[in-house]
Design a protein around this motif. Sequence first.
Motif, PDB file in Angstrom:
ATOM      1  N   TRP A   1       0.816  -0.886  -0.298  1.00  0.00           N
ATOM      2  CA  TRP A   1       0.338   0.312   0.233  1.00  0.00           C
ATOM      3  C   TRP A   1       1.040   1.722   0.288  1.00  0.00           C
ATOM      4  O   TRP A   1       2.456   1.338   0.054  1.00  0.00           O
ATOM      5  N   VAL A   2       0.436   2.619  -0.119  1.00  0.00           N
ATOM      6  CA  VAL A   2       1.044   3.407  -0.623  1.00  0.00           C
ATOM      7  C   VAL A   2       0.106   4.477   0.304  1.00  0.00           C
ATOM      8  O   VAL A   2      -1.029   4.287   0.088  1.00  0.00           O
ATOM      9  N   ASP A   3       0.379   5.623   0.670  1.00  0.00           N
ATOM     10  CA  ASP A   3      -0.157   7.192   0.967  1.00  0.00           C
ATOM     11  C   ASP A   3      -0.578   7.858  -0.414  1.00  0.00           C
ATOM     12  O   ASP A   3       0.825   8.819  -0.462  1.00  0.00           O
ATOM     13  N   SER A   4      -0.955   7.994  -1.154  1.00  0.00           N
ATOM     14  CA  SER A   4      -1.499   8.981  -2.452  1.00  0.00           C
ATOM     15  C   SER A   4      -1.249  10.105  -1.763  1.00  0.00           C
ATOM     16  O   SER A   4      -0.407  11.522  -2.675  1.00  0.00           O
TER      17      SER A   4
ATOM     18  N   ALA B   1       4.963  -2.989   7.292  1.00  0.00           N
ATOM     19  CA  ALA B   1       6.389  -4.200   5.715  1.00  0.00           C
ATOM     20  C   ALA B   1       5.952  -3.949   4.969  1.00  0.00           C
ATOM     21  O   ALA B   1       6.574  -4.139   4.098  1.00  0.00           O
ATOM     22  N   HIS B   2       4.288  -3.299   4.632  1.00  0.00           N
ATOM     23  CA  HIS B   2       3.660  -3.667   3.370  1.00  0.00           C
ATOM     24  C   HIS B   2       3.906  -2.188   2.494  1.00  0.00           C
ATOM     25  O   HIS B   2       2.935  -1.623   1.517  1.00  0.00           O
ATOM     26  N   ASP B   3       4.198  -1.371   3.379  1.00  0.00           N
ATOM     27  CA  ASP B   3       4.055   0.258   3.365  1.00  0.00           C
ATOM     28  C   ASP B   3       5.085   0.421   2.024  1.00  0.00           C
ATOM     29  O   ASP B   3       6.710   0.565   2.168  1.00  0.00           O
ATOM     30  N   TYR B   4       4.964   1.054   0.844  1.00  0.00           N
ATOM     31  CA  TYR B   4       5.976   1.109  -0.192  1.00  0.00           C
ATOM     32  C   TYR B   4       6.011   2.543  -0.782  1.00  0.00           C
ATOM     33  O   TYR B   4       6.317   3.780  -1.741  1.00  0.00           O
TER      34      TYR B   4
ATOM     35  N   LYS C   1      -3.948   4.072   0.567  1.00  0.00           N
ATOM     36  CA  LYS C   1      -4.515   4.690   2.149  1.00  0.00           C
ATOM     37  C   LYS C   1      -4.889   5.752   1.775  1.00  0.00           C
ATOM     38  O   LYS C   1      -5.877   5.717   3.140  1.00  0.00           O
ATOM     39  N   SER C   2      -4.862   6.424   1.284  1.00  0.00           N
ATOM     40  CA  SER C   2      -6.034   7.828   1.263  1.00  0.00           C
ATOM     41  C   SER C   2      -6.948   7.280   0.293  1.00  0.00           C
ATOM     42  O   SER C   2      -7.519   9.009   0.100  1.00  0.00           O
ATOM     43  N   GLY C   3      -7.306   6.817  -0.341  1.00  0.00           N
ATOM     44  CA  GLY C   3      -8.097   6.785  -1.221  1.00  0.00           C
ATOM     45  C   GLY C   3      -9.262   6.277  -0.426  1.00  0.00           C
ATOM     46  O   GLY C   3     -10.004   6.106   0.181  1.00  0.00           O
TER      47      GLY C   3
END
Length: 225
Positions: A27-30, A158-161, A146-148
Motif C-alpha cells: 500500500w501507499v499513501d498518495s 512492512a507492506h508500506d511502499y 491508504k488515502s483513497g
Amino acid sequence: MKNFGGLILALLLLVVAPEAQAQKFGWVDSEFIMAKMPEYAKAQQELNLLSDTWQKEIESLQKDLDKLHRNYQNEEVVLTEAMKKKRQDEILLKEQELKAYRNKQFGYEGQLFKKRQELNKPVQDKVFEAVEKVAKKKTLAVVFDKSGDLTMLYTNPAHDYTEFVLEELGLGAEDRNQPGPKGTVKTVAPPKTPVDPNFESDSGTPEAAPATKPQTKPARPTKKK
C-alpha cells in the motif's frame, strides 16, 4: 486524495483470481506522496489564488445586494406599489446573479473543480506511473491507496511502499529504505562498578561492618543511704 484513489485502485485489478491471496501486495499513501511534490504545491498555490479572487468578487456582489436591501427598507414607506415591485424585482435579480456566480465558481463541477482537475491530473499521472514502476520492480500483484476511497482499518508498515514511490520520483529520504551498515559491529562495554571493600556481596565475600559510634549508656543515679 479521494479522486486519485481510483487511479491507484486500478492496480488492484491486476490479479483477480483465487490464487490472488498468495500474491505479494502493498500500500501507499498518495496524499503524503503528492504533498512532497513541488508541482503539486505549485498547483495548490494557483488554486488558492483563483479561489481568493472569486471569493472577493462574490463578497463585492453581496455588498451591492445588501445595499439594495437597506435602501429598499429605508424608502419603503414612501414608495408606490409600482416602485416597490420594481425594487423587489431588482433585488431578486441581484440575488439570482449572486447565486449563479457562486455556483459557477465553487459549485459542483464549477470552475474551481475543473481547474483542480486540470492542475492535479499531471501530478496524479506522474504518481501513478511511479506506483506502477514500483509494483513491477517489487513484483506486487496489488497496491492499495491508504488515502483513497478504500477503507483500510489496519496497515502493516512492512507492506508500506510509499517511500519507494517517493524514491522513484526523486523525492525519497536518504535515511529510508537503505541497507544497514556493513562490517564488524562494535559493542560498547558497560562501565565497571567500583567495588567497595567493605561491602559484602551475594557470594559471601566477608566485609567489614560499617563503623558506628559506640553508644554510651547514661549512668544510673545512686541512692542515698
